[in-house]
Design an enzyme around this catalytic site. Structure first.
Site, PDB file in Angstrom:
ATOM      1  N   HIS A 101      -3.958   7.106   0.925  1.00 29.76           N
ATOM      2  CA  HIS A 101      -3.963   5.653   0.454  1.00 29.76           C
ATOM      3  C   HIS A 101      -5.614   5.325   0.667  1.00 29.76           C
ATOM      4  O   HIS A 101      -5.865   5.386   1.580  1.00 29.76           O
ATOM      5  CB  HIS A 101      -2.915   4.635   0.888  1.00 29.76           C
ATOM      6  N   ASN A 144     -10.008  -0.657  -2.839  1.00 31.57           N
ATOM      7  CA  ASN A 144      -8.471  -0.567  -2.455  1.00 31.57           C
ATOM      8  C   ASN A 144      -7.634  -1.066  -3.709  1.00 31.57           C
ATOM      9  O   ASN A 144      -7.556  -2.322  -3.666  1.00 31.57           O
ATOM     10  CB  ASN A 144      -8.321  -1.068  -1.189  1.00 31.57           C
ATOM     11  N   CYS A 172       0.852  -1.196   0.177  1.00 31.50           N
ATOM     12  CA  CYS A 172       0.019  -0.007   0.011  1.00 31.50           C
ATOM     13  C   CYS A 172       0.822   1.153  -0.107  1.00 31.50           C
ATOM     14  O   CYS A 172       0.343   2.282  -0.561  1.00 31.50           O
ATOM     15  CB  CYS A 172      -0.941  -0.092   1.335  1.00 31.50           C
TER      16      CYS A 172
HETATM   17  O1  UT7 Z   1      -4.634  -1.433   2.077  1.00 30.51           O
HETATM   18  C1  UT7 Z   1      -4.157  -2.367   3.028  1.00 30.51           C
HETATM   19  C2  UT7 Z   1      -4.178  -2.019   4.339  1.00 30.51           C
HETATM   20  N1  UT7 Z   1      -5.514  -2.493   4.840  1.00 30.51           N
HETATM   21  C3  UT7 Z   1      -6.447  -1.908   5.643  1.00 30.51           C
HETATM   22  O2  UT7 Z   1      -5.945  -0.847   5.698  1.00 30.51           O
HETATM   23  C4  UT7 Z   1      -7.352  -2.546   6.064  1.00 30.51           C
HETATM   24  C5  UT7 Z   1      -7.993  -2.191   7.473  1.00 30.51           C
HETATM   25  N2  UT7 Z   1      -9.130  -3.043   8.057  1.00 30.51           N
HETATM   26  C6  UT7 Z   1     -10.315  -2.792   7.649  1.00 30.51           C
HETATM   27  O3  UT7 Z   1     -10.577  -1.901   6.718  1.00 30.51           O
HETATM   28  C7  UT7 Z   1     -11.535  -3.570   8.423  1.00 30.51           C
HETATM   29  O4  UT7 Z   1     -10.840  -4.332   9.428  1.00 30.51           O
HETATM   30  C8  UT7 Z   1     -12.148  -4.408   7.441  1.00 30.51           C
HETATM   31  C9  UT7 Z   1     -12.923  -3.695   6.623  1.00 30.51           C
HETATM   32  C10 UT7 Z   1     -11.369  -5.416   6.499  1.00 30.51           C
HETATM   33  C11 UT7 Z   1     -12.928  -5.580   8.133  1.00 30.51           C
HETATM   34  O5  UT7 Z   1     -13.970  -4.536   8.810  1.00 30.51           O
HETATM   35  P1  UT7 Z   1     -14.309  -4.783  10.695  1.00 30.51           P
HETATM   36  O6  UT7 Z   1     -15.057  -3.809  11.004  1.00 30.51           O
HETATM   37  O7  UT7 Z   1     -12.788  -4.733  11.057  1.00 30.51           O
HETATM   38  O8  UT7 Z   1     -14.674  -6.303  10.613  1.00 30.51           O
HETATM   39  P2  UT7 Z   1     -14.283  -7.550  11.423  1.00 30.51           P
HETATM   40  O9  UT7 Z   1     -13.155  -8.000  10.766  1.00 30.51           O
HETATM   41  O10 UT7 Z   1     -14.022  -7.197  12.857  1.00 30.51           O
HETATM   42  O11 UT7 Z   1     -15.635  -8.407  11.333  1.00 30.51           O
HETATM   43  C12 UT7 Z   1     -16.686  -8.164  11.850  1.00 30.51           C
HETATM   44  C13 UT7 Z   1     -17.830  -9.181  11.527  1.00 30.51           C
HETATM   45  C14 UT7 Z   1     -17.462 -10.591  11.709  1.00 30.51           C
HETATM   46  O12 UT7 Z   1     -18.501 -11.145  12.096  1.00 30.51           O
HETATM   47  P3  UT7 Z   1     -18.917 -11.595  13.661  1.00 30.51           P
HETATM   48  O13 UT7 Z   1     -17.632 -12.487  14.072  1.00 30.51           O
HETATM   49  O14 UT7 Z   1     -18.999 -10.289  14.363  1.00 30.51           O
HETATM   50  O15 UT7 Z   1     -20.070 -12.232  13.566  1.00 30.51           O
HETATM   51  C15 UT7 Z   1     -17.073 -11.034  10.421  1.00 30.51           C
HETATM   52  O16 UT7 Z   1     -17.050 -12.352  10.175  1.00 30.51           O
HETATM   53  O17 UT7 Z   1     -18.124  -8.678  10.002  1.00 30.51           O
HETATM   54  C16 UT7 Z   1     -17.977 -10.192   9.461  1.00 30.51           C
HETATM   55  N3  UT7 Z   1     -17.489  -9.919   8.059  1.00 30.51           N
HETATM   56  C17 UT7 Z   1     -18.290  -9.684   7.027  1.00 30.51           C
HETATM   57  N4  UT7 Z   1     -19.675  -9.759   7.068  1.00 30.51           N
HETATM   58  C18 UT7 Z   1     -20.074  -9.517   5.804  1.00 30.51           C
HETATM   59  C19 UT7 Z   1     -16.032  -9.761   7.695  1.00 30.51           C
HETATM   60  N5  UT7 Z   1     -16.264  -9.359   6.509  1.00 30.51           N
HETATM   61  C20 UT7 Z   1     -17.442  -9.493   5.911  1.00 30.51           C
HETATM   62  C21 UT7 Z   1     -18.137  -9.196   4.698  1.00 30.51           C
HETATM   63  N6  UT7 Z   1     -19.278  -9.580   4.606  1.00 30.51           N
HETATM   64  N7  UT7 Z   1     -17.042  -8.930   3.570  1.00 30.51           N
END
Ligand code: UT7
Length: 355
Positions: free
Chosen positions: A280, A310, A117
């Site tokens: 970014h 992204n 990134c």
């Molecule tokens: O460019 C490179 C650098 N990358 C970044 O900067 C990414 C940084 N991180 C993020 O942007 C976020 O962490 C994500 C967008 C990747 C994920 O969002 P989050 O709010 O951190 O979600 P999470 O991983 O904590 O997951 C929350 C819930 C989980 O369900 P439970 O365990 O609460 O039941 C996941 O299983 O959301 C679920 N989940 C989804 N649900 C529907 C995770 N991905 C998805 C999805 N669709 N695509």
């Protein structure tokens, strides 16, 4: 007289296929609502399989940047190519781009950057040093990614897969003696402590080191060839990128403001002097958090993650190019770029816009 580097030309390329959030629900358990709420993304572009590659998209962006700078491809003396999704494991995309553009002179050197990134900001800093020393006069810096070919489209991979898109951006860097059109400062950082928290760890030479052999099914057969790619890796989907999203998110919102403040302090500028901030495009929530920290109004920040997702190393040059084409970045504007991502690596740049 002091030499600065200026961005003399810019171009971008986005493949035509629009992959919407709704279409992704055909492959995995996700929803348009979840993706938009957590990331801001509405859709992303996907390259045409078997026709487009990271290099060909980089070439399209490069042609526009070359034209925009009013130079010919033969004027380019150095290519810097930043990507995490190269056409080949080796050689790098730099030489493939040289061939794709039809640059035949071997004096044109090509370098690949593997900083994910923050690859574009790292590349900008490398280019800046080569221009300032007088070594090169026309540097082509490209950020390009074709993520769509290497993602896990099952529900298991949804956290990573929904955020990534394909595309390319390119700039031409040239020397100038005028500070008012040059790069003022660049700041680079890295910390390998969390290297595996946002990574595609296989295939590779690690042979199970760092993470434990069992996870990969490495067998002590005495055949050195066994450890590069195993059937278990394929069966377990270990050839896909993996990410600890929450750790990346939390670290990003700390490091972005820090590295921007570093650039402001170095140049004696305040956030209110920034005319355009291009972060970014990792997650709209990260960008909004950083915007708030800096106290910038909406017209001083450009985001397009909603349309393109992204695009890793390509995200900054694509957003910068789009902001320029829309007239949101004008000659003389103070532009701030910043990135954070896998490695972890992060960086910032402050520059006066030259075109
Ligand atoms: O460019 C490179 C650098 N990358 C970044 O900067 C990414 C940084 N991180 C993020 O942007 C976020 O962490 C994500 C967008 C990747 C994920 O969002 P989050 O709010 O951190 O979600 P999470 O991983 O904590 O997951 C929350 C819930 C989980 O369900 P439970 O365990 O609460 O039941 C996941 O299983 O959301 C679920 N989940 C989804 N649900 C529907 C995770 N991905 C998805 C999805 N669709 N695509």
């Amino acid at each position: 007289m002091k030499t600065y580097s200026k961005i003399a030309g810019i171009g971008k390329y986005l493949p035509s296929y629009v992959m919407t959030n709704n279409e992704l629900t055909n492959y995995m358990d996700t929803s348009d609502e979840w993706i938009q709420e957590r990331t801001g993304i509405k859709e992303r572009r996907y390259a045409k399989k078997h026709e487009e590659t990271t290099t060909t998209m980089g070439a399209e962006a490069s042609k526009k940047a070359i034209e925009s700078a009013g130079i010919s491809k033969e004027d380019i003396d150095f290519i810097i190519f930043a990507t995490l999704s190269p056409d080949y494991y080796f050689p790098g995309c730099g030489v493939l781009l040289q061939r794709e553009l039809g640059i035949t002179k071997s004096e044109c050197a090509a370098l690949d950057i593997r900083n994910q990134c923050s690859g574009f900001v790292y590349g900008l800093s490398v280019a800046d040093q080569f221009i300032k020393t007088g070594m090169y006069k026309n540097i082509l810096l490209v950020g390009a990614e074709m993520h769509s070919m290497g993602l896990d489209y099952s529900t298991e991979g949804r956290t990573v897969t929904v955020i990534f898109g394909d595309g390319a951006g390119a700039v031409i860097l040239q020397p100038t003696n005028d500070e008012n059109e040059g790069i003022l400062t660049t700041h680079l950082h890295s910390d390998g402590t969390h290297a595996e928290e946002l990574a595609m760890i296989s295939p590779g030479s690690h042979g199970g080191k760092h993470l434990g052999k069992d996870k990969f099914g490495f067998e002590e057969t005495g055949n050195p060839g066994d450890i590069f790619v195993t059937q278990k890796m394929l069966d377990d989907g270990l050839l896909f990128p993996n990410m600890n999203g929450q750790l990346v998110f939390k670290t990003a919102v700390t490091k972005f403001p820090e590295v921007i403040q570093e650039a402001l302090q170095k140049t004696g500028k305040s956030p209110s002097e920034i005319d355009m901030f291009i972060p970014h495009q990792a997650n709209l929530r990260i960008a909004s958090f950083v915007q708030k920290q800096l106290g910038l109004s909406d017209d001083k920040v450009y985001n397009n993650i909603q349309k393109y997702g992204n695009t890793t190393a390509a995200s900054i040059p694509i957003a910068l190019c789009e902001a320029y084409e829309l007239g949101k970045v004008k000659k003389g504007d103070l532009v701030c770029l910043a990135a954070f991502g896998s490695g972890f690596t992060w960086g910032s740049a402050l520059l006066n816009w030259a075109i």
